[in-house]
Enzyme design. Structure first.
Site, mmCIF file in Angstrom:
data_model
loop_
_atom_site.group_PDB
_atom_site.id
_atom_site.type_symbol
_atom_site.label_atom_id
_atom_site.label_comp_id
_atom_site.label_asym_id
_atom_site.label_seq_id
_atom_site.Cartn_x
_atom_site.Cartn_y
_atom_site.Cartn_z
ATOM 1 N N CYS A 118 4.463 9.568 42.721
ATOM 2 C CA CYS A 118 5.703 9.111 43.354
ATOM 3 C C CYS A 118 5.635 7.607 43.619
ATOM 4 O O CYS A 118 4.697 7.127 44.258
ATOM 5 C CB CYS A 118 5.942 9.866 44.655
ATOM 6 S SG CYS A 118 7.513 9.434 45.436
ATOM 7 N N HIS A 188 2.526 10.325 33.824
ATOM 8 C CA HIS A 188 3.815 9.656 33.646
ATOM 9 C C HIS A 188 3.477 8.242 33.198
ATOM 10 O O HIS A 188 2.895 7.472 33.956
ATOM 11 C CB HIS A 188 4.609 9.644 34.946
ATOM 12 C CG HIS A 188 5.960 9.003 34.785
ATOM 13 N ND1 HIS A 188 6.960 9.143 35.721
ATOM 14 C CD2 HIS A 188 6.495 8.223 33.804
ATOM 15 C CE1 HIS A 188 8.038 8.483 35.328
ATOM 16 N NE2 HIS A 188 7.760 7.900 34.157
#
EC number: 1.3.1.-
Length: 385
Positions: A118, A188
């Site tokens: 995040c 990611h």
């Protein structure tokens, strides 16, 4: 949904069945946990289109241990959901260990993913999310606490390339996670400073795959079509793909991915009428989960994604974005020209993009990567990101 004309995609050597602990993930596709998106309603909708692993919204370890009512509602799973996959966030190894033990003892999930990706400031300023892997020893202790308390429940770990181009963490994070017993790692392929802007660097996924050989390596970033997924596998050698923003307003992407990974023609995109049917189903599922009023309010943020690329006028779009009941939704759907075909230019980025920005970190965070001190006030009582 009618299949319509099929599309043949460029072929690729498809990975063998992805295994995460005892669970076969076939096709090797994972729905990324997304705050405010991947609740039980959206997961039910996506699962109708294909197999895979579907992960719930981010759950905060402390909030779970404290049995925060909102958090307990967020960990709702559909009766037929198997495996039940939960993503856990935490900065304190003790809280993560207690939360993991609770998940196992109370049979709350079958698989646990750990959030170290995040990039939002309210998370990174407390040393969490994409900031945390920089602290290698603290990262190790958190993964260790999860794996040891998980017993037979598989634990996976998701992270980003690093904080920024000067502070790359993904290779160390992948090795540490595998060493501590994680069953798979997912990258990611952006830094935290990129957030969701620019292009994902798929070459980093290939480098992680070369560095981590004992567990599956999954790739995440810029998968907006089935061809994107095949291209990622071909270019990186990754063992599977993680899909986030690509399925916003496009839950049938999982149907396309299933066909592509099986070497079958990919069905053509749905007509406007078929998209409206998907939207109506989504509304029903949200209403069943949260009640009609809250469920329909939650649906509003999905509207622009569903109509992306379609010739739906501004007034109609604004009306959909203010919908407050199933009846109102039905009335608006009745005004659409349901024969409009799926537009070729409707693929591509959706959801959060924004621009790159400096990552907000705790004071002195970059001073010593081996410092395992838990930042003061790091673990919060708010699930969902």
């Amino acid at each position: 949904m009618a299949a319509g004309q099929c599309r043949n995609l460029k072929g690729v050597s498809v990975p063998s069945t992805l295994k995460i602990g005892p669970f076969a993930v076939d096709p090797p596709v994972v729905l990324a946990p997304m705050a405010g998106i991947t609740n039980v309603a959206f997961r039910q909708l996506c699962r109708r289109y294909g197999a895979g692993l579907y992960v719930c919204e981010m759950i905060t370890a402390r909030a779970l241990v404290e049995r925060d009512p909102m958090t307990m509602h967020m960990i709702t799973f559909d009766e037929g959901e198997n495996p039940r996959s939960m993503q856990l966030y935490g900065v304190d190894p003790r809280n993560v260990g207690e939360a993991t033990k609770m998940i196992v003892d109370e049979n709350l999930a079958d698989h646990m993913d750990m959030n170290f990706g995040c990039p939002v400031p309210k998370v990174t300023r407390k040393g969490g999310g994409a900031a945390l892997p920089y602290k290698r020893e603290l990262f190790r202790q958190i993964v260790r606490a999860a794996v040891r308390n998980a017993k037979d429940m598989p634990v996976t770990v998701k992270f980003r390339i690093g904080i920024d181009d000067d502070h790359l963490t993904y290779l160390d994070a992948g090795r540490i996670a595998a060493d501590e017993g994680a069953q798979a790692v997912a990258l990611h392929a952006r830094t935290a400073s990129q957030r969701y802007s620019g292009k994902a660097d798929w070459s980093a996924i290939a480098r992680l795959k070369e560095a981590v050989t004992s567990v599956p390596v999954l790739g995440n970033g810029d998968i907006f079509s089935a061809q994107d997924a095949l291209d990622m596998v071909a270019q990186t050698g990754c063992d599977g793909v993680v899909v986030g923003r690509g399925c916003l307003g496009r839950p049938w992407l999982f149907r396309d991915l299933q066909a592509a990974f099986r070497g079958e023609p990919v069905p053509a995109g749905p007509t406007l009428g078929e998209v409206a049917e998907v939207l109506r189903t989504h509304a029903e599922l949200l209403a069943a989960h949260d009640g009609e009023d809250k469920g329909l309010r939650d649906l509003r943020k999905h509207m622009a994604w569903y109509w992306h690329g379609f010739p739906v006028g501004g007034d109609t779009r604004r009306a959909f974005a203010m919908v407050s009941s199933l009846q109102q939704l039905d009335d608006l759907i009745g005004t659409l020209d349901k024969s409009v075909p799926f537009p070729e230019h409707a693929e591509g980025p959706r959801g959060r993009q924004g621009s790159a920005a400096k990552v907000v970190l705790p004071e002195g965070w970059l001073d010593d990567p081996e410092d395992a001190t838990v930042p003061a006030g790091a673990d919060v009582m708010h699930s969902g990101g």
